[in-house]
Write an enzyme that holds these catalytic residues in place. Structure first.
Site, PDB file in Angstrom:
ATOM      1  N   ASP A  40       0.808  -1.216   0.000  1.00 14.26           N
ATOM      2  CA  ASP A  40       0.000   0.000   0.000  1.00 14.26           C
ATOM      3  C   ASP A  40       0.851   1.281   0.000  1.00 14.26           C
ATOM      4  OD1 ASP A  40      -2.039  -1.718   0.068  1.00 14.26           O
ATOM      5  OD2 ASP A  40      -2.845  -1.128   2.033  1.00 14.26           O
ATOM      6  N   GLU A  84       3.697   1.810  -1.243  1.00 12.30           N
ATOM      7  CA  GLU A  84       4.273   2.028  -2.571  1.00 12.30           C
ATOM      8  C   GLU A  84       3.217   2.632  -3.499  1.00 12.30           C
ATOM      9  OE1 GLU A  84       7.585   2.137  -4.719  1.00 12.30           O
ATOM     10  OE2 GLU A  84       7.382   1.600  -2.597  1.00 12.30           O
ATOM     11  N   ASP A 118       0.620   4.330  -2.521  1.00  7.78           N
ATOM     12  CA  ASP A 118       0.375   5.706  -2.062  1.00  7.78           C
ATOM     13  C   ASP A 118       1.422   6.669  -2.627  1.00  7.78           C
ATOM     14  OD1 ASP A 118      -1.713   4.713  -0.657  1.00  7.78           O
ATOM     15  OD2 ASP A 118      -0.684   4.674   1.285  1.00  7.78           O
ATOM     16  N   SER A 137     -35.873  -5.989 -16.539  1.00  8.67           N
ATOM     17  CA  SER A 137     -35.963  -6.621 -15.218  1.00  8.67           C
ATOM     18  C   SER A 137     -36.035  -8.135 -15.442  1.00  8.67           C
ATOM     19  CB  SER A 137     -37.167  -6.095 -14.457  1.00  8.67           C
ATOM     20  OG  SER A 137     -38.311  -6.289 -15.236  1.00  8.67           O
ATOM     21  N   LEU A 138     -36.179  -8.864 -14.369  1.00 16.60           N
ATOM     22  CA  LEU A 138     -36.174 -10.333 -14.482  1.00 16.60           C
ATOM     23  C   LEU A 138     -37.491 -10.877 -13.974  1.00 16.60           C
ATOM     24  CD1 LEU A 138     -32.641 -10.985 -12.964  1.00 16.60           C
ATOM     25  CD2 LEU A 138     -33.302 -11.495 -15.315  1.00 16.60           C
ATOM     26  N   GLU A 160     -25.621 -17.187 -11.343  1.00 22.63           N
ATOM     27  CA  GLU A 160     -24.840 -16.122 -10.681  1.00 22.63           C
ATOM     28  C   GLU A 160     -25.569 -15.649  -9.433  1.00 22.63           C
ATOM     29  OE1 GLU A 160     -24.732 -12.841 -13.391  1.00 22.63           O
ATOM     30  OE2 GLU A 160     -24.126 -14.108 -15.062  1.00 22.63           O
ATOM     31  N   LYS A 211     -27.498 -13.119  -7.211  1.00 21.95           N
ATOM     32  CA  LYS A 211     -28.295 -11.921  -7.519  1.00 21.95           C
ATOM     33  C   LYS A 211     -27.964 -10.885  -6.448  1.00 21.95           C
ATOM     34  CE  LYS A 211     -32.884 -10.369  -8.829  1.00 21.95           C
ATOM     35  NZ  LYS A 211     -32.880  -9.128  -8.075  1.00 21.95           N
ATOM     36  N   ASP A 266     -27.892  -7.671  -4.179  1.00 23.12           N
ATOM     37  CA  ASP A 266     -28.963  -6.814  -3.709  1.00 23.12           C
ATOM     38  C   ASP A 266     -28.425  -5.403  -3.566  1.00 23.12           C
ATOM     39  OD1 ASP A 266     -31.454  -6.178  -2.991  1.00 23.12           O
ATOM     40  OD2 ASP A 266     -31.408  -7.099  -1.012  1.00 23.12           O
ATOM     41  N   ARG A 297     -30.575   2.664 -13.211  1.00 24.73           N
ATOM     42  CA  ARG A 297     -31.511   1.984 -14.097  1.00 24.73           C
ATOM     43  C   ARG A 297     -32.740   2.847 -14.388  1.00 24.73           C
ATOM     44  NH1 ARG A 297     -35.619  -1.738 -12.767  1.00 24.73           N
ATOM     45  NH2 ARG A 297     -36.177  -3.068 -14.518  1.00 24.73           N
ATOM     46  N   GLU A 329     -23.960  -4.120 -10.761  1.00 23.42           N
ATOM     47  CA  GLU A 329     -24.668  -3.743  -9.554  1.00 23.42           C
ATOM     48  C   GLU A 329     -23.695  -3.018  -8.634  1.00 23.42           C
ATOM     49  OE1 GLU A 329     -27.803  -4.817  -9.674  1.00 23.42           O
ATOM     50  OE2 GLU A 329     -28.584  -4.889  -7.628  1.00 23.42           O
ATOM     51  N   TYR A 383     -22.205  -7.920 -14.451  1.00 21.22           N
ATOM     52  CA  TYR A 383     -22.785  -9.210 -14.832  1.00 21.22           C
ATOM     53  C   TYR A 383     -23.261  -9.276 -16.282  1.00 21.22           C
ATOM     54  CZ  TYR A 383     -26.814  -6.471 -13.299  1.00 21.22           C
ATOM     55  OH  TYR A 383     -27.732  -5.477 -13.126  1.00 21.22           O
ATOM     56  N   LYS A 429     -29.146 -17.761 -16.312  1.00 24.94           N
ATOM     57  CA  LYS A 429     -29.159 -17.214 -17.671  1.00 24.94           C
ATOM     58  C   LYS A 429     -28.782 -18.291 -18.667  1.00 24.94           C
ATOM     59  CE  LYS A 429     -27.553 -12.812 -15.838  1.00 24.94           C
ATOM     60  NZ  LYS A 429     -26.436 -11.911 -15.618  1.00 24.94           N
ATOM     61  N   LYS A 452     -35.652 -16.432  -6.259  1.00 33.37           N
ATOM     62  CA  LYS A 452     -35.570 -15.548  -5.099  1.00 33.37           C
ATOM     63  C   LYS A 452     -35.439 -16.337  -3.793  1.00 33.37           C
ATOM     64  CE  LYS A 452     -36.071 -11.507  -5.309  1.00 33.37           C
ATOM     65  NZ  LYS A 452     -37.005 -10.494  -5.764  1.00 33.37           N
ATOM     66  N   CYS A 477     -35.610  -2.032  38.619  1.00 30.44           N
ATOM     67  CA  CYS A 477     -35.432  -3.312  37.935  1.00 30.44           C
ATOM     68  C   CYS A 477     -36.765  -4.058  37.952  1.00 30.44           C
ATOM     69  CB  CYS A 477     -34.355  -4.132  38.630  1.00 30.44           C
ATOM     70  SG  CYS A 477     -34.275  -5.829  38.042  1.00 30.44           S
ATOM     71  N   CYS A 499     -36.114  -7.298  40.411  1.00 32.47           N
ATOM     72  CA  CYS A 499     -35.828  -7.244  41.851  1.00 32.47           C
ATOM     73  C   CYS A 499     -36.159  -5.890  42.472  1.00 32.47           C
ATOM     74  CB  CYS A 499     -34.366  -7.593  42.116  1.00 32.47           C
ATOM     75  SG  CYS A 499     -33.239  -6.275  41.645  1.00 32.47           S
ATOM     76  N   CYS A 503     -29.261  -2.741  36.359  1.00 28.94           N
ATOM     77  CA  CYS A 503     -29.915  -2.990  37.641  1.00 28.94           C
ATOM     78  C   CYS A 503     -28.840  -2.985  38.717  1.00 28.94           C
ATOM     79  CB  CYS A 503     -30.616  -4.354  37.593  1.00 28.94           C
ATOM     80  SG  CYS A 503     -30.851  -5.113  39.196  1.00 28.94           S
ATOM     81  N   CYS A 505     -30.200  -9.737  42.778  1.00 25.23           N
ATOM     82  CA  CYS A 505     -31.208  -9.741  41.717  1.00 25.23           C
ATOM     83  C   CYS A 505     -31.328 -11.146  41.129  1.00 25.23           C
ATOM     84  CB  CYS A 505     -30.842  -8.741  40.626  1.00 25.23           C
ATOM     85  SG  CYS A 505     -31.988  -8.800  39.244  1.00 25.23           S
TER      86      CYS A 505
HETATM   87  S1  IVH Z   1     -29.061  -9.761 -15.212  1.00 22.09           S
HETATM   88  C1  IVH Z   1     -31.875  -8.901 -18.515  1.00 22.09           C
HETATM   89  N1  IVH Z   1     -27.559 -10.580 -13.249  1.00 22.09           N
HETATM   90  O1  IVH Z   1     -31.556  -7.740 -10.607  1.00 22.09           O
HETATM   91  C2  IVH Z   1     -31.178  -9.306 -17.308  1.00 22.09           C
HETATM   92  N2  IVH Z   1     -29.191  -8.922 -12.810  1.00 22.09           N
HETATM   93  O2  IVH Z   1     -34.510  -7.647 -11.910  1.00 22.09           O
HETATM   94  C3  IVH Z   1     -30.798  -8.159 -16.509  1.00 22.09           C
HETATM   95  N3  IVH Z   1     -29.224  -8.128 -10.482  1.00 22.09           N
HETATM   96  O3  IVH Z   1     -31.939  -4.571 -10.864  1.00 22.09           O
HETATM   97  C4  IVH Z   1     -30.241  -8.473 -15.220  1.00 22.09           C
HETATM   98  N4  IVH Z   1     -27.596  -9.390  -9.769  1.00 22.09           N
HETATM   99  O4  IVH Z   1     -29.452  -5.096 -11.218  1.00 22.09           O
HETATM  100  C5  IVH Z   1     -28.561  -9.770 -13.625  1.00 22.09           C
HETATM  101  N5  IVH Z   1     -26.142 -11.374 -11.573  1.00 22.09           N
HETATM  102  C6  IVH Z   1     -27.127 -10.563 -11.958  1.00 22.09           C
HETATM  103  C7  IVH Z   1     -27.765  -9.676 -11.066  1.00 22.09           C
HETATM  104  C8  IVH Z   1     -28.800  -8.876 -11.537  1.00 22.09           C
HETATM  105  C9  IVH Z   1     -28.477  -8.461  -9.435  1.00 22.09           C
HETATM  106  C10 IVH Z   1     -30.316  -7.129 -10.449  1.00 22.09           C
HETATM  107  C11 IVH Z   1     -30.285  -6.134 -11.558  1.00 22.09           C
HETATM  108  C12 IVH Z   1     -31.703  -5.671 -11.680  1.00 22.09           C
HETATM  109  C13 IVH Z   1     -32.471  -6.825 -11.159  1.00 22.09           C
HETATM  110  C14 IVH Z   1     -33.225  -7.486 -12.275  1.00 22.09           C
END
Ligand code: IVH
Length: 676
Positions: A35, A37, A39, A84-85, A115, A117, A119, A138, A175, A227, A293, A317, A411, A414, A429, A435
């Site tokens: 580190d 180095e 810096d 979205s998924l 993979e 997911k 959060d 997004r 993400e 991803y 996927k 999920k 308390c 007691c 207490c 007690c």
């Molecule tokens: S693929 C068309 N891969 O999940 C596919 N999404 O509902 C697009 N997310 O807000 C998403 N981890 O940001 C993909 N390994 C992953 C993910 C991922 C988290 C989130 C993504 C989006 C939501 C999709």
């Protein structure tokens, strides 16, 4: 002043070098240089840029700290929508998904990539000719917010791409999240500063990324994980498989989850889901499921999109870690050290995969800060195996007539006065030994698995034993008789026998366990281990001063004071004495630390024979051990002294043969007094 050519070249070399080191550090987790180095290189570039401001370019690693604050976040239209998924909550949902995929593609089995997911917050990063030009959230999937200025501050975001085959245009999807440990620390810091806290890492990440002032984002512990690819030019740069795309992204410098896996068929996916669920708690970041996927990109294109989700992917999920429920009551628990902990009684709710009906409220200060009241609808969170927590109140649903919580002045068990421990924001207490709740807590702790491990001695039983005045302290446990146990509720011949056996069994223990079981404030298992190792025996430990204790590594003044105070109390010494009299014993520790070696008799071994006038054999043994001496039961060549009292046994003869030094009582006493 325009920078001379050497400065321009040096700045460019530094930028490249720092970028490479960032990649090794953040993406590969394998730093090339220490580190300091790093810096130094960073400092050099900063100095150059200060001297020649025209060297400052947006993609310089020094610019991550943040540019000027914005008035408002602008809008960005995504060139390819951020989809979205569709979600699945069961194995059947995954099987259905696979059936649809196979039918549409007319192929079987299908190669998938599974993979984690993440959060966090989805972002789109735009690179032109390999340079980061834009970062966006997004938003509604078509239009997001322009967070370029903030994205740049995240260390794991490459400011420009490395490697070859750099596309003219690249949109990377990923993400942004805040790792769990950093979230906890960040929230604590926010609370201390009186700033807003966040209910979960996801909200903290979103709040941090959507700041107008990038200097604020720069101080937040955000991480990126990529991803997928949104769009790319020329398209030929893209490999055939999604798994290869991930590897390509990594080679360009993007952080990619090391946990992605290629699997065959839906059974492979299911197995991965189970494995990841097991890993969920141990991962450093939060996940809310698995994304599955179709691996082949041509197959992905064939499958296409329905409304706003692709047909080629599904999110499996995991159980949600957050839920809303009603707070029925606030109960006060009194722990073994007397600390009063408010606990929320909840209307039972399924969260984090289990039924939850209680949640910690920490202390009065926390309740006031969050303004939690009986009758409120509360947001409960249970992440991993941590204790469920009330993270916030839904104020809109507060019933009329509710009132703020107040810690009782007495308390609840007691009736002793409650005193405020301002340093630890705790209420305590003052009943101490009197007690019953503290007493119960100490006995429960003493009997617990990692302490004396008295199996079968649960909370209900301890309650009854105290109520019926059969025990007042831990030493009383070893005086319990069958007939006393049999009068208790819910205990028959068999469980009484088992308990007596378990108590008997617990007598053979180890010094660290015993020290931990005593329940000295702030002496946990680790400290107990250290103490046992340093001092070798209990007698030596009880004899040392607070100052000596502080010399032990990792023992600070507070713990040292707690230990010394504990052993100074006559009632504690009395309990230890009674425990040893009852037969609680442990083998001496083999190794002694440096402090023990510093005691006057350390390294010397004694054997006692015959009876002494001034003290019992056990007292003599304890005195010797106090001073660091070791006491054996039989004479051997390893023994240094034989203490000879009246009517000695065969040891004397043996010692004479081995030419071991003999000490009569007078000499022995002189030795003891001269060393104290
Ligand atoms: S693929 C068309 N891969 O999940 C596919 N999404 O509902 C697009 N997310 O807000 C998403 N981890 O940001 C993909 N390994 C992953 C993910 C991922 C988290 C989130 C993504 C989006 C939501 C999709």
């Amino acid at each position: 002043m325009v920078a001379p050519i050497e400065a321009q070249q040096r700045a460019q070399a530094l930028r490249i070098s720092i970028n490479e080191h960032n990649y090794a550090y953040y993406v590969l987790d394998d730093p090339i240089i220490p580190d300091v180095e790093y810096d130094r290189l960073f400092q050099e570039l900063q100095d150059l840029e200060r001297t020649y401001p025209d060297l400052i370019i947006l993609e310089s690693p020094t610019q991550r700290v943040g540019s000027q604050p914005l008035k408002a976040l602008g809008e960005v239209k995504h060139s390819a929508p951020m989809l979205s998924l569709s979600n699945g909550f069961s194995k059947e949902a995954l099987v259905d998904f696979d059936r649809r995929v196979r039918a549409r593609l007319n192929a079987d089995p299908i190669s998938y990539v599974a993979e984690p997911k993440f959060d966090g917050l989805a972002v789109n990063l735009l690179y032109q000719e390999g340079v980061l030009v834009q970062g966006a959230t997004r938003g509604d999937g078509f239009t997001g917010e322009n967070v370029t200025h903030n994205i740049r501050t995240i260390s794991t975001v490459p400011l420009w791409l490395r490697g070859d085959k750099i596309p003219a245009l690249l949109e990377v999807r990923g993400e942004v999240y805040m790792p769990k440990a950093q979230f906890t620390r960040f929230n604590q810091e926010q609370a201390v500063k009186g700033n807003r806290t966040f209910i979960n890492p996801r909200n903290a990440a979103a709040g941090s990324l959507r700041q107008l002032d990038p200097a604020i984002t720069a101080r937040r512990p955000l991480v990126l994980c990529c991803y997928g690819v949104g769009s790319i030019e020329p398209e030929e740069v893209l490999p055939i498989w999604h798994s290869e795309t991930l590897i390509q992204l990594q080679q360009w410098g993007f952080p990619v989850s090391p946990n992605f896996k290629e699997v065959m068929g839906i059974e492979g996916c299911w197995e991965y889901c189970q494995q990841l669920l097991e890993l969920r708690e141990s991962l450093p970041y939060e996940i809310d499921g698995v994304v599955i996927k179709v691996n082949n990109l041509a197959q992905q294109r064939d499958l296409g999109v329905i409304t706003r989700a692709p047909r080629w992917a599904i999110a499996y999920k995991f159980p949600a870690q957050e839920a809303l429920t009603c707070l029925l009551d606030i109960e006060i628990q009194v722990g073994r050290t007397g600390v009063l902990t408010p606990v929320a009684k909840l209307s039972p709710i399924f969260v984090g995969g289990v039924m939850v009906s209680k949640a910690t409220l920490h202390n009065e200060h926390e309740i006031q800060r969050k303004d939690i009241r009986v009758g409120d609808t509360v947001y409960v969170r249970r992440a991993g195996d941590v204790i469920p927590e009330v993270v916030k109140v839904i104020l809109e649903r507060r019933p009329t007539g509710s009132y703020p919580f107040k810690m009782p002045k007495q308390c609840p068990v007691c009736n002793a006065e409650v005193v405020k421990d301002t340093e630890r924001a705790a209420a305590r207490c003052s009943g101490g030994l009197y007690c019953p709740a503290q007493c119960k807590g100490r006995i429960k702790h003493f009997a617990s698995r990692r302490a004396m491990d008295i199996q079968g001695l649960g909370e209900k039983l301890i309650d009854q034993l105290i109520q019926k005045a059969l025990i007042k302290d831990v030493a009383d446990l070893y005086q319990l008789r069958m007939d006393q146990l049999l009068i208790l509720e819910g205990i028959g011949q068999k469980s009484a026998t088992n308990l007596i056996n378990a108590i008997e069994h617990s007598k053979d223990t180890t010094l660290p366990r015993f020290l931990y079981a005593l329940g000295i404030r702030e002496v946990g298992e680790a400290t107990a281990q250290i103490l046992a190792k340093e001092f070798g025996c209990l007698e030596a430990l009880t004899a040392v001063s607070e100052e000596q204790l502080q010399q032990v590594n990792s023992i600070g003044p507070t713990i040292a004071a707690h230990i010394a105070t504990f052993f100074r109390q006559p009632h504690n010494r009395q309990i230890i004495y009674r425990l040893q009299q009852a037969g609680v014993r442990w083998p001496e520790e083999q190794q002694h630390g440096s402090l023990f070696r510093a005691l006057p008799l350390s390294g010397k071994t004694f054997v006692l024979t015959g009876s002494l006038e001034s003290m019992t054999r056990n007292q003599a043994k304890a005195q010797l051990q106090h001073l660091g001496g070791k006491v054996n039961t039989s004479v051997s060549s390893k023994v240094d002294y034989l203490v000879v009292g009246a009517h000695p046994g065969s040891s004397l003869e043996k010692a004479e043969k081995l030419k071991i030094k003999l000490l009569d009582e007078a000499h022995f006493l002189r030795l003891l007094t001269s060393k104290v």
